[in-house]
Design a protein around this motif. Sequence first.
Motif, PDB file in Angstrom:
ATOM      1  N   UNK A 139       0.718  -1.217   0.078  1.00 50.57           N
ATOM      2  CA  UNK A 139      -0.064   0.075  -0.073  1.00 50.57           C
ATOM      3  C   UNK A 139       0.942   1.363  -0.019  1.00 50.57           C
ATOM      4  N   UNK A 140       2.022   1.163   0.846  1.00 54.70           N
ATOM      5  CA  UNK A 140       2.801   2.365   0.769  1.00 54.70           C
ATOM      6  C   UNK A 140       3.526   2.585  -0.307  1.00 54.70           C
ATOM      7  N   UNK A 141       4.138   1.624  -1.053  1.00 58.56           N
ATOM      8  CA  UNK A 141       4.740   1.856  -2.376  1.00 58.56           C
ATOM      9  C   UNK A 141       4.007   2.183  -3.305  1.00 58.56           C
ATOM     10  N   UNK A 142       2.673   1.625  -3.431  1.00 60.82           N
ATOM     11  CA  UNK A 142       1.594   2.002  -4.556  1.00 60.82           C
ATOM     12  C   UNK A 142       1.258   3.400  -4.385  1.00 60.82           C
ATOM     13  N   UNK A 143       1.056   4.072  -3.042  1.00 61.71           N
ATOM     14  CA  UNK A 143       0.852   5.052  -2.759  1.00 61.71           C
ATOM     15  C   UNK A 143       1.646   6.312  -3.448  1.00 61.71           C
ATOM     16  N   UNK A 144       2.863   5.815  -3.124  1.00 64.87           N
ATOM     17  CA  UNK A 144       4.066   6.761  -3.442  1.00 64.87           C
ATOM     18  C   UNK A 144       4.089   6.836  -5.170  1.00 64.87           C
ATOM     19  N   UNK A 145       3.809   5.464  -5.793  1.00 60.36           N
ATOM     20  CA  UNK A 145       3.820   5.703  -7.232  1.00 60.36           C
ATOM     21  C   UNK A 145       2.559   6.557  -7.792  1.00 60.36           C
ATOM     22  N   UNK A 146       1.487   6.317  -6.963  1.00 55.16           N
ATOM     23  CA  UNK A 146       0.072   7.033  -7.325  1.00 55.16           C
ATOM     24  C   UNK A 146       0.528   8.601  -7.204  1.00 55.16           C
TER      25      UNK A 146
END
Length: 384
Positions: free
Chosen positions: A211-218
């Motif tokens: 969730x953290x990594x995908x939030x950064x990508x978003x």
Amino acid sequence: MSGYTSAGGKLVTPLTVFLAALVLVAGGLLAVRFIYGIGAVTNINDGYTWGIWVVIDIVIGTAFACGGFAMALLVYVFNRGQYHPLVRPALLASLFGYTLGGVAVMFDLGRYWNFWHIMWPGKGQPNSVMFEVAVCIAAYIVVMWIEFAPAFLERFGKRGLRQRLNKVLFLFIALGVLLPAMHQSSLGTMMVVFGHQLHGLWQTQLLPLLFLVSAIAMGFSIVVFDATIAAEGFKRPRETTILGQMSVVLRWTLVLFLVVRFADLALHGKLNLIFVGDFLSLMFLIETALFVLPIAILFTAAGRRSARLLFVSGISMLLAGSLYRLDAYLIAFNPGDQSTYFPSLPEILVTVGIFAFEILAYIVFARSLPVLHRIEPANATPAE
């Protein structure tokens, strides 16, 4: 002289009138919700105790609002000062995304009048991950308004006050990196506790990291999206060069996400679930395709130089991250008591109204305050 300027232009346009109408519709439906109760306008039930107001407005909406977090991480933590011109527009989008996400929590609380309990010693539950999410989001909203305060001070000529604020602003920037990292990972933790009720393709102890990594990508993707839309809407030159350089960070963030996710599935013997051929395996494949597309674009020099392809990669990543969260929180979640859920029309209209308010507020602030950085002719890229 400030490095930022307002977009200028008329505030009352057909677009802003249309957005205001959507906001009014949502406001009327929320009046019904608060007068007659949450059951009068939503389809949530004992099995699905949260619906799209939580999932879209908070779980997905705050990830959309991670542009400020992503840029602070890149500029202030990794010392990439060349991307500083993108910070304030990203912060503005994050400001409204988180503020309205925090307000939206009130819509979904049955006993909304008790919301203050999370801030009162003795009432909160510090061992609860939901408590941590609530406190971090509330604190981050305050931090972002303080971070954005220089724009107001510049607009109204408060130079002395701005200089004093600048001396302590680094403290709030640090909090602006820490707080979203905490609660974005905790949004993943919230689904870990559901165990087998969440389908195996999504359930993992690594949900906080994913969730953290995908939030950064978003966050990086929304910066690309906002910059492209601002260039079109405010008649500004496109910023393809700087966005193309930043996209290198985005592509490796996406690679990290996919490597961690597939390695976890392989380690726990779940790869076979991808090929079952049911609805959820199809959703997983669609998610994966949406994650892979921007990687394929951004690993080519032509993709990083093209404003159109950069925009496509940003849209694809935003769709991928949104679908990943929607699947994890609703579609791939099965409470096991034969409960079903599909959002009611009022739920959908309120969600649309919230996003309309965010866009409307962004337009008003961007046209009235020094939000957009000044573009020198040498840095501008002609539209394709």
